[in-house]
Design a protein around this motif. Structure first.
Motif, mmCIF file in Angstrom:
data_model
loop_
_atom_site.group_PDB
_atom_site.id
_atom_site.type_symbol
_atom_site.label_atom_id
_atom_site.label_comp_id
_atom_site.label_asym_id
_atom_site.label_seq_id
_atom_site.Cartn_x
_atom_site.Cartn_y
_atom_site.Cartn_z
ATOM 1 N N UNK A 142 19.220 41.504 77.137
ATOM 2 C CA UNK A 142 19.129 40.560 78.266
ATOM 3 C C UNK A 142 20.000 39.322 78.179
ATOM 4 N N UNK A 143 20.792 39.181 77.130
ATOM 5 C CA UNK A 143 21.559 37.944 76.942
ATOM 6 C C UNK A 143 22.513 37.626 78.081
ATOM 7 N N UNK A 144 23.253 38.620 78.571
ATOM 8 C CA UNK A 144 24.223 38.308 79.637
ATOM 9 C C UNK A 144 23.497 37.886 80.913
ATOM 10 N N UNK A 145 22.296 38.417 81.117
ATOM 11 C CA UNK A 145 21.553 38.104 82.339
ATOM 12 C C UNK A 145 20.785 36.791 82.210
ATOM 13 N N UNK A 146 20.031 36.662 81.112
ATOM 14 C CA UNK A 146 19.166 35.466 81.006
ATOM 15 C C UNK A 146 19.975 34.206 80.714
ATOM 16 N N UNK A 147 20.962 34.288 79.824
ATOM 17 C CA UNK A 147 21.721 33.062 79.533
ATOM 18 C C UNK A 147 22.418 32.569 80.808
ATOM 19 N N UNK A 148 22.892 33.501 81.622
ATOM 20 C CA UNK A 148 23.562 33.116 82.874
ATOM 21 C C UNK A 148 22.599 32.396 83.802
ATOM 22 N N UNK A 149 21.348 32.888 83.844
ATOM 23 C CA UNK A 149 20.363 32.210 84.696
ATOM 24 C C UNK A 149 19.990 30.847 84.133
ATOM 25 N N UNK A 150 19.972 30.725 82.803
ATOM 26 C CA UNK A 150 19.635 29.420 82.201
ATOM 27 C C UNK A 150 20.762 28.401 82.397
ATOM 28 N N UNK A 151 21.995 28.792 82.063
ATOM 29 C CA UNK A 151 23.063 27.769 81.930
ATOM 30 C C UNK A 151 24.180 27.928 82.950
ATOM 31 N N UNK A 152 24.128 28.950 83.796
ATOM 32 C CA UNK A 152 25.171 29.156 84.796
ATOM 33 C C UNK A 152 26.286 30.053 84.284
ATOM 34 N N UNK A 167 25.218 23.753 70.346
ATOM 35 C CA UNK A 167 24.278 22.973 69.530
ATOM 36 C C UNK A 167 23.082 22.515 70.379
ATOM 37 N N UNK A 168 22.171 21.808 69.735
ATOM 38 C CA UNK A 168 20.913 21.450 70.409
ATOM 39 C C UNK A 168 21.157 20.531 71.603
ATOM 40 N N UNK A 169 22.082 19.569 71.438
ATOM 41 C CA UNK A 169 22.335 18.621 72.539
ATOM 42 C C UNK A 169 22.880 19.367 73.751
ATOM 43 N N UNK A 170 23.813 20.293 73.501
ATOM 44 C CA UNK A 170 24.382 21.059 74.617
ATOM 45 C C UNK A 170 23.324 21.972 75.236
ATOM 46 N N UNK A 171 22.475 22.527 74.391
ATOM 47 C CA UNK A 171 21.418 23.424 74.897
ATOM 48 C C UNK A 171 20.450 22.665 75.794
ATOM 49 N N UNK A 172 20.149 21.418 75.425
ATOM 50 C CA UNK A 172 19.243 20.630 76.266
ATOM 51 C C UNK A 172 19.943 20.220 77.558
ATOM 52 N N UNK A 174 22.238 21.726 79.091
ATOM 53 C CA UNK A 174 22.487 22.874 79.979
ATOM 54 C C UNK A 174 21.215 23.537 80.482
ATOM 55 N N UNK A 175 20.058 23.058 80.058
ATOM 56 C CA UNK A 175 18.810 23.631 80.563
ATOM 57 C C UNK A 175 18.326 24.848 79.804
ATOM 58 N N UNK A 176 18.940 25.129 78.642
ATOM 59 C CA UNK A 176 18.470 26.283 77.862
ATOM 60 C C UNK A 176 17.147 25.952 77.165
ATOM 61 N N UNK A 177 16.990 24.702 76.731
ATOM 62 C CA UNK A 177 15.754 24.322 76.041
ATOM 63 C C UNK A 177 15.079 23.193 76.803
ATOM 64 N N UNK A 178 13.765 23.076 76.606
ATOM 65 C CA UNK A 178 13.037 22.034 77.342
ATOM 66 C C UNK A 178 12.985 20.723 76.558
#
Ligand code: HXC
Length: 258
Positions: A142-152, A167-172, A174-178
């Motif tokens: 599901x990586x190609x599908x879910x990551x696209x929905x999370x981060x565009x 990294x964590x700052x970019x993940x936050x 981009x909406x990947x982590x809460x």
């Protein structure tokens, strides 16, 4: 619950599952994913559990599918076993909320596993990536599908095509982590969030999960209609009466999952 590749503890209505293959940075092999599917099924059926936290070690949530296990497999073997499709489907059937608590590497199948949970809290040392391109393959659960929905699309393409880590700052950002917290606070923070969820009406938390996940599966109009109908349906529960009475009486609600 005794497992070879997991440590499972239950306390205060919350189950903590730790992936435990330190020698391979928690690489996901058939044994681990089989045990995880079994643990989630049992915890979902266990009345003493109201929320689940899934974590790894401080160095790795999971460094991907186990490359040693996969490397010599043929197409026919992968296809006929529906490699990791069975385990992934089983994880997605869990009705209780699951929080991924990610420290260190969450790569390939590890990133995909975190994204299959309901939300991700990460440590400041987290590194997310879909580096399958470096192995001549692509994400498979599901990586190609879910990551696209999370981060565009743009960032997802970047991650999948270059194999670079986020990294964590970019993940936050981009909406990947809460949330991002210092690594030592990761598990306490995730457990505190899980205990907060565990204090709610279990019926309502399962409904929230169904509604938010519906946003990925359907049109806006259908999703909003689904939400409105289950909102109406919750007025058939005692927990709705209790929640609203407690507010009006200025006291804490006592939910009974009825
Ligand atoms: C098997 C793995 C592994 C993996 C690490 N190890 N990742 N074993 N499968 N995915 C093992 C290493 O072989 C090594 O074992 C030990 O863990 C420690 O790893 P090192 O590489 O020595 O650590 P380090 O130098 O700190 O580098 C960490 C790392 C690197 C950057 C995470 O290990 C790495 O790049 N791993 C692979 C990441 C990856 O490509 N993931 C995607 C997999 S494909 P030994 O015995 O040598 O000490 C995938 C597809 C999913 O996930 C599709 C689902 C169906």
């Amino acid at each position: 619950m005794a497992y070879q590749t997991l440590i499972v503890e239950i306390e205060d209505s919350v189950a903590l599952i730790r992936l435990n293959r330190p020698e391979a940075l928690n690489a996901l092999n058939s044994a681990l994913l089989g045990e995880l599917a079994d643990a989630l099924k049992q915890l979902d059926a266990n009345d003493k559990v109201r929320c689940i936290v899934l974590t790894g070690s401080e160095k790795a949530f999971a460094a991907g599918a186990d490359i040693k296990e996969m490397s010599e497999k043929s197409f026919v073997e992968m296809f006929t076993a529906d490699f990791f499709g069975v385990e992934a489907d089983s994880l997605l059937r869990t009705r209780k909320p699951i929080i991924a608590a990610v420290a260190g590497y969450a790569l390939g199948g590890g990133c995909e596993l975190a994204m299959m949970c309901d939300f991700i809290i990460c440590a400041d040392n987290a590194k997310f990536g879909q580096p399958e391109i470096n192995l001549g393959v692509v994400a498979g659960i599901g990586g190609t599908q879910r990551l696209t929905r999370f981060v565009g699309k743009s960032k997802s393409m970047d991650m999948h095509l270059t194999g670079r880590f986020m990294d964590a700052a970019e993940a936050e950002r981009s909406g990947l982590v809460s949330r991002v917290v210092p690594v030592a606070q990761l598990v306490p923070e995730a457990l505190a969030a899980a205990r907060k969820i565990a204090s709610k009406s279990a019926v309502a938390t399962m409904v929230v999960k169904e509604c938010v996940n519906r946003a990925y599966e359907t049109t806006l109009r259908e999703g909003v209609l689904f939400e409105r109908r289950v909102f109406h349906a919750l007025f058939a529960t005692e927990d709705q009466k209790e929640g609203m009475s407690a507010f009006l009486e200025k006291r804490e609600p006592q939910f009974r999952d009825k």
